[in-house]
Design a protein around this motif. Structure first.
Motif: not given
Length: 95
Positions: A41-47
């Motif tokens: 989820a954190s990676n999706a936000t950063l992406k």
């Protein structure tokens, strides 16, 4: 024969204990799975944030209007023949 059966049951119980409660067992697997979900989820936000930044960079490289808009909004720059007016809203809620 009965002793062999008891030994086999004991071995199975020990192995089951290690599977459920030992190192690299089910509880640790569940913790790692939840950590992977949080990181995903954190990676999706950063992406998504990175895509917005890349779009902004692309816009600044390709369009001079974007550079002009940013200079006007962030730096307060005006063209030589322009007059700058700043409109300030009246405070409707006095202290």
């Amino acid at each position: 024969m009965r002793l062999l059966t008891l030994c086999m049951i004991g071995v199975v119980i020990l192995l089951q204990y290690r599977i459920w409660f030992g190192q690299n067992g089910v509880s640790e697997y569940q913790q790692l799975s939840s950590e992977v979900e949080r990181q995903t989820a954190s990676n999706a936000t950063l992406k998504q944030r990175n895509q917005l930044i890349y779009a902004d960079i692309r816009d600044l490289r390709e369009a001079s209007e974007a550079v002009e808009e940013r200079a006007r909004n962030e730096l307060g720059m005006v063209k030589p023949a322009e007059t700058f007016f700043r409109l300030i809203e009246k405070d409707t809620n006095p202290l």
